[in-house]
Scaffold this motif. Structure first.
Motif, short mmCIF file in Angstrom:
data_model
loop_
_atom_site.label_atom_id
_atom_site.label_comp_id
_atom_site.label_asym_id
_atom_site.label_seq_id
_atom_site.Cartn_x
_atom_site.Cartn_y
_atom_site.Cartn_z
N ALA A 132 -1.54 12.37 -24.31
CA ALA A 132 -0.48 13.23 -24.82
C ALA A 132 0.02 14.17 -23.74
O ALA A 132 1.23 14.41 -23.61
N ALA A 133 -0.90 14.73 -22.95
CA ALA A 133 -0.50 15.64 -21.87
C ALA A 133 0.35 14.91 -20.83
O ALA A 133 1.33 15.46 -20.31
N LYS A 134 -0.01 13.68 -20.54
CA LYS A 134 0.76 12.90 -19.56
C LYS A 134 2.15 12.57 -20.09
O LYS A 134 3.14 12.60 -19.34
N PHE A 166 0.46 21.61 -18.64
CA PHE A 166 0.95 22.19 -17.39
C PHE A 166 0.31 21.51 -16.18
O PHE A 166 0.98 21.21 -15.19
N ALA A 167 -0.99 21.25 -16.28
CA ALA A 167 -1.70 20.59 -15.18
C ALA A 167 -1.15 19.17 -14.97
O ALA A 167 -0.97 18.73 -13.83
N ALA A 168 -0.86 18.47 -16.06
CA ALA A 168 -0.32 17.11 -15.95
C ALA A 168 1.07 17.13 -15.32
O ALA A 168 1.42 16.26 -14.52
N LYS A 192 -2.44 29.08 -18.55
CA LYS A 192 -3.07 30.12 -17.73
C LYS A 192 -2.58 30.05 -16.28
O LYS A 192 -2.60 31.06 -15.56
N GLY A 193 -2.18 28.88 -15.85
CA GLY A 193 -1.72 28.72 -14.47
C GLY A 193 -0.29 29.14 -14.25
O GLY A 193 0.16 29.27 -13.09
#
Length: 237
Positions: A132-134, A166-168, A192-193
């Motif tokens: 899902a994140a991707k 966000f990381a993805a 958080k980033g």
């Protein structure tokens, strides 16, 4: 005025009633046809093929609820040339227990219609998996930097899984995050980033000064040490 008689006892009469602009009449028609199940499928397929997209959508909702036929009609709908019908197909998938919504999103994530892609984002809101994140990251890369509704759909979609999304996205865009569309994503996401990147945007000499208040305001939606560090980084601007 003349009110036509409503007879939903038979399939044809119920199909006629389903075309009515009156919601009460359509209610009677929908339940009558739903009760008929597979017996109503041929008539509903004919209505689905109608050139009127409203009729097609009404038929689709019923066809997809026929036992054992949901996946078939979802697949048919998401290949339709009409973006609105593709959206109905995705919404139908979300209501069906035997259809994997995330797989449907995967088929529509590159859709040419921003409306369809917005619907994909919303469909991911409660899914907290790596896949899902991707998919969210792919949708985020397709933001044009101008569509406010698209941006908000991305925000709503990521709010419950912001860090992973966000990381993805960062992994996908790499060093090319600093674009109008990329800054939009950073402005809206609550990961958080994100505060560290908001500070980078504010310290970037190429960032138009008139947009600074927008990014400073975005920090109000964050909390914790990540925001504090970002604010400290701004002291030497």
């Amino acid at each position: 005025y003349h009110a036509p008689k409503v007879d939903v006892s038979g399939i044809e009469g119920a199909i006629t009633a389903l075309k009515s602009p009156n919601e009460a009449t359509r209610y009677l028609a929908w339940h009558a046809l739903h009760k008929q199940g597979k017996k109503a499928e041929p008539a509903l397929k004919k209505l689905f093929a109608d050139t009127n997209p409203s009729y097609s959508a009404r038929a689709l909702w019923l066809l997809g609820k026929i036992e054992g036929r949901g996946q078939h009609y979802v697949d048919l709908a998401i290949k339709n040339k009409d973006a609105d019908i593709r959206i109905v197909g995705l919404r139908l998938a979300r209501q069906l227990a035997d259809v994997e919504t995330i797989e449907v999103v995967g088929k529509l994530v590159s859709d040419k219609s921003a409306q369809v892609r917005r619907e994909c984002a919303i469909a991911l809101r409660h899914v907290k998996t790596d896949q899902a994140a991707k998919l969210w990251a792919e949708l985020a890369t397709r933001h044009d930097g101008e569509d406010r509704w698209y941006l908000e759909a991305l925000g709503l979609s990521s709010d419950l899984n912001a860090d992973a999304c966000f990381a993805a996205w960062l992994a996908k865009v790499g060093d090319k995050w600093n674009t109008p569309a990329g800054r939009d994503v950073i402005w809206r996401v609550r990961a958080k980033g994100a505060p560290a990147y908001l500070a980078k945007i504010l310290k970037d000499k190429n960032t138009p000064p008139e947009t600074h208040p927008r990014y400073i305001r975005a920090l109000d939606f964050h909390s914790g040490p990540e925001r504090d560090k970002a604010l400290e980084a701004l002291l030497d601007i």
